[in-house]
Design a protein around this motif. Structure first.
Motif, PDB file in Angstrom:
ATOM      1  N   ARG A   1       0.837  -1.202   0.000  1.00 31.33           N
ATOM      2  CA  ARG A   1       0.000   0.000   0.000  1.00 31.33           C
ATOM      3  C   ARG A   1       0.869   1.248   0.000  1.00 31.33           C
ATOM      4  O   ARG A   1       1.834   1.336   0.753  1.00 31.33           O
ATOM      5  CB  ARG A   1      -0.918   0.024   1.231  1.00 31.33           C
ATOM      6  N   ILE A   2       0.521   2.185  -0.867  1.00 34.09           N
ATOM      7  CA  ILE A   2       1.113   3.516  -0.769  1.00 34.09           C
ATOM      8  C   ILE A   2       0.069   4.364  -0.066  1.00 34.09           C
ATOM      9  O   ILE A   2      -1.060   4.493  -0.553  1.00 34.09           O
ATOM     10  CB  ILE A   2       1.432   4.108  -2.157  1.00 34.09           C
ATOM     11  N   ALA A   3       0.427   4.883   1.087  1.00 32.66           N
ATOM     12  CA  ALA A   3      -0.532   5.647   1.888  1.00 32.66           C
ATOM     13  C   ALA A   3      -1.191   6.736   1.055  1.00 32.66           C
ATOM     14  O   ALA A   3      -0.532   7.428   0.277  1.00 32.66           O
ATOM     15  CB  ALA A   3       0.157   6.243   3.103  1.00 32.66           C
TER      16      ALA A   3
ATOM     17  N   TYR B   1      -1.157  -1.965  -4.334  1.00 36.13           N
ATOM     18  CA  TYR B   1      -0.624  -2.542  -5.569  1.00 36.13           C
ATOM     19  C   TYR B   1      -0.227  -3.983  -5.295  1.00 36.13           C
ATOM     20  O   TYR B   1       0.258  -4.300  -4.205  1.00 36.13           O
ATOM     21  CB  TYR B   1       0.615  -1.771  -6.041  1.00 36.13           C
ATOM     22  N   ASP B   2      -0.449  -4.825  -6.291  1.00 37.16           N
ATOM     23  CA  ASP B   2       0.013  -6.203  -6.196  1.00 37.16           C
ATOM     24  C   ASP B   2       1.364  -6.260  -6.895  1.00 37.16           C
ATOM     25  O   ASP B   2       1.455  -6.073  -8.106  1.00 37.16           O
ATOM     26  CB  ASP B   2      -1.001  -7.133  -6.882  1.00 37.16           C
ATOM     27  N   VAL B   3       2.412  -6.484  -6.115  1.00 34.78           N
ATOM     28  CA  VAL B   3       3.766  -6.483  -6.681  1.00 34.78           C
ATOM     29  C   VAL B   3       4.333  -7.898  -6.641  1.00 34.78           C
ATOM     30  O   VAL B   3       4.203  -8.599  -5.622  1.00 34.78           O
ATOM     31  CB  VAL B   3       4.692  -5.523  -5.891  1.00 34.78           C
TER      32      VAL B   3
ATOM     33  N   THR C   1      14.831   8.984  -2.004  1.00 32.65           N
ATOM     34  CA  THR C   1      14.673   7.527  -1.959  1.00 32.65           C
ATOM     35  C   THR C   1      13.191   7.146  -1.940  1.00 32.65           C
ATOM     36  O   THR C   1      12.770   6.199  -2.609  1.00 32.65           O
ATOM     37  CB  THR C   1      15.349   6.929  -0.705  1.00 32.65           C
ATOM     38  N   LEU C   2      12.412   7.902  -1.180  1.00 28.49           N
ATOM     39  CA  LEU C   2      10.975   7.618  -1.117  1.00 28.49           C
ATOM     40  C   LEU C   2      10.343   7.756  -2.498  1.00 28.49           C
ATOM     41  O   LEU C   2       9.556   6.908  -2.927  1.00 28.49           O
ATOM     42  CB  LEU C   2      10.293   8.558  -0.115  1.00 28.49           C
ATOM     43  N   THR C   3      10.750   8.822  -3.216  1.00 29.10           N
ATOM     44  CA  THR C   3      10.211   9.045  -4.558  1.00 29.10           C
ATOM     45  C   THR C   3      10.552   7.868  -5.477  1.00 29.10           C
ATOM     46  O   THR C   3       9.702   7.378  -6.220  1.00 29.10           O
ATOM     47  CB  THR C   3      10.784  10.346  -5.152  1.00 29.10           C
TER      48      THR C   3
ATOM     49  N   GLU D   1       8.922   2.780  -8.144  1.00 31.17           N
ATOM     50  CA  GLU D   1       9.131   1.347  -8.369  1.00 31.17           C
ATOM     51  C   GLU D   1       7.823   0.575  -8.164  1.00 31.17           C
ATOM     52  O   GLU D   1       7.434  -0.260  -8.976  1.00 31.17           O
ATOM     53  CB  GLU D   1      10.171   0.806  -7.376  1.00 31.17           C
ATOM     54  N   VAL D   2       7.178   0.864  -7.041  1.00 31.81           N
ATOM     55  CA  VAL D   2       5.943   0.141  -6.708  1.00 31.81           C
ATOM     56  C   VAL D   2       4.865   0.409  -7.752  1.00 31.81           C
ATOM     57  O   VAL D   2       4.180  -0.507  -8.214  1.00 31.81           O
ATOM     58  CB  VAL D   2       5.440   0.532  -5.299  1.00 31.81           C
TER      59      VAL D   2
END
Lengths: 286, 92
Positions: free
Chosen positions: B4-6, B11-13, B43-45, B50-51
């Motif tokens: 989950r991205i808050a 997303y199913d990765v 890094t967060l970006t 990526e996700v």
């Protein structure tokens, strides 16, 4: 342990605590469903609040842009009347406004992004709440309390996580709008005060007043010039009147004025010679 | 795995991407410990990107808990610290 894993666990732990406390998990389902509906209402209200703030900013932007155009127009007018000081004042006020406009545009984009995110969150939540309701009814109809416990585990922690996430998103949006409210109020005050005169133009600002005063004076002057031209010889009068209407004619004009001043020195044409210095004075100020 | 991205959704990765994500996650943890806002942000970006690109969005009506949860894109260091709460930065 990884940050991502820890955060997921934290959200899940919350759900498990709620579930463990309940004597009959089937009641928890109903209670959770009520909470979901409440949250859904809250998110929708959040979307509406953000939209209201966005619209307010749009109105302010219109107001400021109108002011800015008006000041540009005033500057042009002032310049055409050879009042560079007044034009400078109008342009410097305009530049102050431009800064505000840039700021407001950023805020506007910000709110628009927030509105989109919340709208999507509200759609997701609605779909999940709908799906949860169906699942809840199936579980209640087909399973005993003990069986339900295992059946609802995933769905419950899933929806609980969604609710925590959406709840936080609404909170963030509310914080953001609250921050903007204060600044927005300041702009309203600025628009209402004389500092950036009234958009409706019902009250004349100082620049407009000065321009109008000058316009009436210059009307008299141009009328005078026109009459002089009618009375005096044609060739000399024409460039004097056109001198205010554009720089493109400047070279030709200079030539014409020069020829006009040449006979003047001979003392044969007194009327046009009084016109010539006025023209030079006008050009010198520009 | 479900990520989950808050504030954005799940997303199913594919599990094969886990190492990659863990590496970035480690970098985020370092940035958090060092209080390096700039490293944290970049890094967060990257991690969120990526996700989003590696994952498939989970259907809206699907209710499933996440295996991993990521802060939202504009989250600050302080915000993440607060979310991690009493556990603090040193895992128990």
């Amino acid at each position: 342990m990884s940050i991502m894993k820890r955060m997921a666990d934290l959200f899940r732990a919350k759900a498990n605590t709620a579930l463990d406390k309940a004597e009959d998990p089937r009641q928890t389902l109903d209670y959770s469903y009520q909470k979901q509906l409440e949250l859904l209402t809250k998110v929708r209200r959040g979307v509406a609040d953000v939209a209201t703030s966005r619209k307010r900013i749009e109105l302010q932007l219109q107001g400021l842009q109108g002011q800015s155009e008006k000041l540009a127009e005033q500057a042009r007018k002032a310049l055409s009347m050879n009042r560079e000081d007044l034009a400078r004042e109008a342009l410097s006020r305009k530049s102050g406004l431009e800064q505000q406009i840039v700021d407001l545009k950023t805020q506007h984009a910000n709110l628009q992004g927030e509105e989109e995110k919340l709208t999507l969150a509200s759609q997701r939540l609605q779909a999940k709440v709908e799906s949860f309701r169906t699942r809840k009814e199936t579980i209640k109809a087909n399973y005993t309390a003990a069986e339900a416990q295992t059946r609802i585990g995933e769905a419950f922690s899933g929806i609980s996580e969604e609710m925590s996430d959406v709840g936080l998103a609404v909170q963030r949006a509310e914080d953001k709008t609250a921050q903007l409210q204060a600044r927005s109020g300041a702009i309203d005050e600025l628009l209402a005060s004389g500092a950036l005169d009234d958009v409706t133009g019902s009250q004349k600002d100082d620049i407009t007043a000065e321009l109008e005063r000058m316009a009436s004076t210059s009307d008299v002057e141009s009328e005078l010039a026109r009459m002089k031209a009618e009375i005096g010889p044609g060739p000399d009068a024409t460039p004097a009147i056109e001198s205010g209407s554009g720089n493109a004619q400047a070279p030709g004009q200079t030539g014409a004025t020069d020829t006009a001043s040449a006979p003047a020195t001979s003392g044969t044409q007194p009327a046009p010679s009084s016109d010539a210095p006025a023209t030079h004075e006008g050009e010198g100020q520009r | 795995m479900i990520v989950r991205i808050a504030g954005e959704g799940q997303y199913d990765v594919d599990d094969s991407r886990l190492d990659e994500l863990n590496q970035l996650d480690g970098a985020i943890e370092q940035a958090l410990e060092a209080g390096d806002e700039q490293a944290f942000r970049s890094t967060l970006t990257t991690l969120l990107g990526e996700v989003r690109s590696a994952g498939t969005p989970v259907a809206e009506d699907e209710i499933v808990p996440s295996d991993l949860l990521l802060p939202h894109a504009e989250a600050t260091l302080d915000e993440v610290r607060e979310l991690l709460g009493e556990e603090g930065l040193i895992p128990g």
